[in-house]
Motif scaffolding. Structure first.
Motif, PDB file in Angstrom:
ATOM      1  N   LYS A   3      48.372  28.582 -10.819  1.00 19.76           N
ATOM      2  CA  LYS A   3      47.127  27.862 -10.556  1.00 19.76           C
ATOM      3  C   LYS A   3      46.895  26.775 -11.593  1.00 19.76           C
ATOM      4  CE  LYS A   3      42.146  28.496 -10.016  1.00 19.76           C
ATOM      5  NZ  LYS A   3      41.018  29.483 -10.035  1.00 19.76           N
ATOM      6  N   SER A   4      47.097  27.112 -12.868  1.00 22.17           N
ATOM      7  CA  SER A   4      46.871  26.123 -13.930  1.00 22.17           C
ATOM      8  C   SER A   4      47.876  24.986 -13.833  1.00 22.17           C
ATOM      9  CB  SER A   4      46.954  26.797 -15.307  1.00 22.17           C
ATOM     10  OG  SER A   4      48.241  27.349 -15.513  1.00 22.17           O
ATOM     11  N   ARG A   5      49.115  25.297 -13.440  1.00 23.44           N
ATOM     12  CA  ARG A   5      50.132  24.257 -13.272  1.00 23.44           C
ATOM     13  C   ARG A   5      49.735  23.291 -12.166  1.00 23.44           C
ATOM     14  NH1 ARG A   5      55.523  25.437 -15.238  1.00 23.44           N
ATOM     15  NH2 ARG A   5      56.360  24.185 -13.528  1.00 23.44           N
ATOM     16  N   LEU A   6      49.245  23.841 -11.046  1.00 21.32           N
ATOM     17  CA  LEU A   6      48.863  22.999  -9.916  1.00 21.32           C
ATOM     18  C   LEU A   6      47.643  22.137 -10.250  1.00 21.32           C
ATOM     19  CD1 LEU A   6      49.343  25.492  -6.935  1.00 21.32           C
ATOM     20  CD2 LEU A   6      50.796  23.559  -7.570  1.00 21.32           C
ATOM     21  N   VAL A   7      46.658  22.737 -10.921  1.00 22.41           N
ATOM     22  CA  VAL A   7      45.451  21.988 -11.292  1.00 22.41           C
ATOM     23  C   VAL A   7      45.806  20.838 -12.227  1.00 22.41           C
ATOM     24  CG1 VAL A   7      43.269  22.108 -12.561  1.00 22.41           C
ATOM     25  CG2 VAL A   7      43.863  23.908 -10.928  1.00 22.41           C
ATOM     26  N   PHE A  10      47.580  18.052 -10.335  1.00 21.45           N
ATOM     27  CA  PHE A  10      46.669  17.244  -9.537  1.00 21.45           C
ATOM     28  C   PHE A  10      45.855  16.277 -10.400  1.00 21.45           C
ATOM     29  CE2 PHE A  10      47.043  20.577  -6.147  1.00 21.45           C
ATOM     30  CZ  PHE A  10      47.519  19.723  -5.164  1.00 21.45           C
ATOM     31  N   ILE A  11      45.677  16.614 -11.670  1.00 17.34           N
ATOM     32  CA  ILE A  11      44.969  15.727 -12.585  1.00 17.34           C
ATOM     33  C   ILE A  11      45.909  14.642 -13.111  1.00 17.34           C
ATOM     34  CG2 ILE A  11      43.794  15.574 -14.816  1.00 17.34           C
ATOM     35  CD1 ILE A  11      42.725  18.401 -14.314  1.00 17.34           C
ATOM     36  N   LEU A  12      47.138  15.039 -13.460  1.00 13.54           N
ATOM     37  CA  LEU A  12      48.070  14.105 -14.085  1.00 13.54           C
ATOM     38  C   LEU A  12      48.623  13.069 -13.112  1.00 13.54           C
ATOM     39  CD1 LEU A  12      50.198  16.340 -16.486  1.00 13.54           C
ATOM     40  CD2 LEU A  12      48.458  14.659 -17.090  1.00 13.54           C
ATOM     41  N   ILE A  13      48.917  13.482 -11.877  1.00 13.42           N
ATOM     42  CA  ILE A  13      49.559  12.568 -10.935  1.00 13.42           C
ATOM     43  C   ILE A  13      48.706  11.321 -10.669  1.00 13.42           C
ATOM     44  CG2 ILE A  13      50.287  12.311  -8.528  1.00 13.42           C
ATOM     45  CD1 ILE A  13      51.490  15.090  -8.691  1.00 13.42           C
ATOM     46  N   PRO A  14      47.386  11.444 -10.392  1.00 10.36           N
ATOM     47  CA  PRO A  14      46.588  10.217 -10.212  1.00 10.36           C
ATOM     48  C   PRO A  14      46.569   9.330 -11.456  1.00 10.36           C
ATOM     49  CG  PRO A  14      45.397  12.123  -9.358  1.00 10.36           C
ATOM     50  CD  PRO A  14      46.580  12.652 -10.110  1.00 10.36           C
ATOM     51  N   ILE A  15      46.588   9.957 -12.641  1.00 11.16           N
ATOM     52  CA  ILE A  15      46.607   9.172 -13.876  1.00 11.16           C
ATOM     53  C   ILE A  15      47.907   8.391 -13.983  1.00 11.16           C
ATOM     54  CG2 ILE A  15      46.633   9.323 -16.395  1.00 11.16           C
ATOM     55  CD1 ILE A  15      44.805  11.739 -16.191  1.00 11.16           C
ATOM     56  N   LEU A 156      59.622   2.473  -7.674  1.00  9.00           N
ATOM     57  CA  LEU A 156      60.849   3.145  -8.097  1.00  9.00           C
ATOM     58  C   LEU A 156      60.576   4.191  -9.175  1.00  9.00           C
ATOM     59  CD1 LEU A 156      63.593   0.358  -8.310  1.00  9.00           C
ATOM     60  CD2 LEU A 156      63.690   2.452  -6.954  1.00  9.00           C
ATOM     61  N   LEU A 157      59.754   3.810 -10.135  1.00 11.50           N
ATOM     62  CA  LEU A 157      59.443   4.730 -11.220  1.00 11.50           C
ATOM     63  C   LEU A 157      58.631   5.914 -10.714  1.00 11.50           C
ATOM     64  CD1 LEU A 157      59.892   5.169 -14.186  1.00 11.50           C
ATOM     65  CD2 LEU A 157      57.938   3.699 -14.675  1.00 11.50           C
ATOM     66  N   LEU A 158      57.669   5.637  -9.834  1.00 10.21           N
ATOM     67  CA  LEU A 158      56.887   6.729  -9.246  1.00 10.21           C
ATOM     68  C   LEU A 158      57.791   7.664  -8.455  1.00 10.21           C
ATOM     69  CD1 LEU A 158      54.116   8.019  -8.650  1.00 10.21           C
ATOM     70  CD2 LEU A 158      53.948   6.507  -6.655  1.00 10.21           C
ATOM     71  N   TYR A 159      58.764   7.087  -7.767  1.00  8.10           N
ATOM     72  CA  TYR A 159      59.696   7.886  -6.977  1.00  8.10           C
ATOM     73  C   TYR A 159      60.441   8.888  -7.860  1.00  8.10           C
ATOM     74  CZ  TYR A 159      63.959   8.972  -4.364  1.00  8.10           C
ATOM     75  OH  TYR A 159      64.993   9.627  -3.746  1.00  8.10           O
ATOM     76  N   VAL A 160      60.967   8.432  -8.978  1.00 11.06           N
ATOM     77  CA  VAL A 160      61.706   9.327  -9.869  1.00 11.06           C
ATOM     78  C   VAL A 160      60.788  10.412 -10.428  1.00 11.06           C
ATOM     79  CG1 VAL A 160      63.135   9.471 -11.932  1.00 11.06           C
ATOM     80  CG2 VAL A 160      63.258   7.455 -10.483  1.00 11.06           C
ATOM     81  N   ILE A 161      59.581  10.025 -10.824  1.00 14.56           N
ATOM     82  CA  ILE A 161      58.640  10.985 -11.403  1.00 14.56           C
ATOM     83  C   ILE A 161      58.278  12.070 -10.391  1.00 14.56           C
ATOM     84  CG2 ILE A 161      56.293  11.271 -12.292  1.00 14.56           C
ATOM     85  CD1 ILE A 161      56.588   8.473 -13.540  1.00 14.56           C
ATOM     86  N   VAL A 162      57.905  11.652  -9.171  1.00 18.16           N
ATOM     87  CA  VAL A 162      57.522  12.619  -8.150  1.00 18.16           C
ATOM     88  C   VAL A 162      58.725  13.457  -7.730  1.00 18.16           C
ATOM     89  CG1 VAL A 162      56.609  12.887  -5.808  1.00 18.16           C
ATOM     90  CG2 VAL A 162      55.610  11.193  -7.341  1.00 18.16           C
TER      91      VAL A 162
END
Length: 290
Positions: A3-7, A10-15, A156-162
């Protein structure tokens, strides 16, 4: 834990998305420098540095980073970093030399540790070979075709990160559900072959979504993108195992407690530190995408 990993995710990805698409390349430089400096501070703990020595190491990293930033300030936004000779060598070294060495260290662990276990110098060299190419890889990908399209490098960078984070989450979930066969029991007993397959499936789904619904396919030929993505996935697993190996030798579970549910910066980006420079090196050097 999940749960903490998912939360946190979800906070880090938009940042991360906001930083990639809203910040100019020069502003992203300083964000990347901050991340790399924090990573260097955490790596000091893996290298067994005392608190005082860590501060000296951080000051040295900060000084070098500021010099590098000043050099970058003198470059126009449209100049691709891959045209800088030093960047090509750093990326090439990361993709071909360092991660091959890391693979051997992981495969022959714990016997391989006898060569570097008591050497702070070697451990700091390993850290430099991990962090510096990661920094250059971010800048190289972000400025890909910047003069033509300001955002294709961000995609491209977002692709690698995701791709890496998604694969990590898929491996974690499937590994906990059905994981039975250990991937590297002497390094990370929690990782399983079933989790590896789960990560591969997740990364394949992510790649399909990006190819179908984002302009990433305009940046690379499908075959080149497929090869680079597959290599980046497996190298990200190697990056994860490599950091786990160093943490095991240092006798610590997490590199720090900066990110709830994830540990430290290194714990969250260990796979990216391997995947980003390798992906960039393959795309921009081997496949001559620039």
């Amino acid at each position: 834990m999940l749960k903490s990993r998912l939360v946190t995710a979800f906070i880090l990805i938009p940042i991360v998305i906001a930083a990639l698409f809203l910040l100019s390349p020069i502003k992203l430089v300083f964000v990347s420098l901050a991340v790399c400096m924090l990573s260097a501070w955490e790596w000091g703990q893996l290298a067994g540095l005392s608190s005082r020595s860590q501060r000296i190491w951080l000051l040295a990293i900060s000084f070098c980073s500021l010099l590098l930033a000043l050099m970058i300030f003198n470059l126009p936004d449209y100049l691709p970093f891959m045209q800088i000779l030093q960047a090509q060598y750093v990326l090439w070294a990361a993709a071909i030399i360092w991660w091959q060495v890391a693979l051997l260290l992981v495969l022959y662990y714990p016997n391989s540790a006898t060569f570097w276990r008591n050497s702070k110098t070697l451990l700091l060299v390993f850290g430099s070979l991990t962090i510096l190419p990661f920094f250059w890889g971010i800048l190289a990908l972000r400025q890909y075709h910047y003069g033509i399209n300001h955002f294709i490098g961000a995609w491209l960078l977002l692709y690698v990160i995701v791709l890496v984070w998604g694969a990590d989450s898929g491996a974690y979930i499937l590994g906990r559900m059905i994981g039975r066969h250990k991937l590297a029991p002497k390094i990370s007993p929690a990782k399983t072959w079933e989790g590896l397959v789960g990560g591969l499936i997740t990364s394949s789904i992510i790649a399909w979504i990006f190819v179908r619904y984002t302009p990433i396919i305009d940046a690379a030929a499908p075959l080149a993108l497929l090869i680079c993505s597959m290599v980046a996935f497996f190298v990200s697993v190697l990056g994860d195992l490599t950091e786990s190996m160093f943490k095991r030798e240092a006798g610590i579970k997490d590199s720090s407690h900066l990110i709830p549910g994830h540990g430290g910066i290194l714990d969250r980006i260990d796979g990216l530190m391997a995947a980003v420079p390798v992906f960039a090196g393959l795309m921009l050097l081997v496949f001559n995408a620039i």
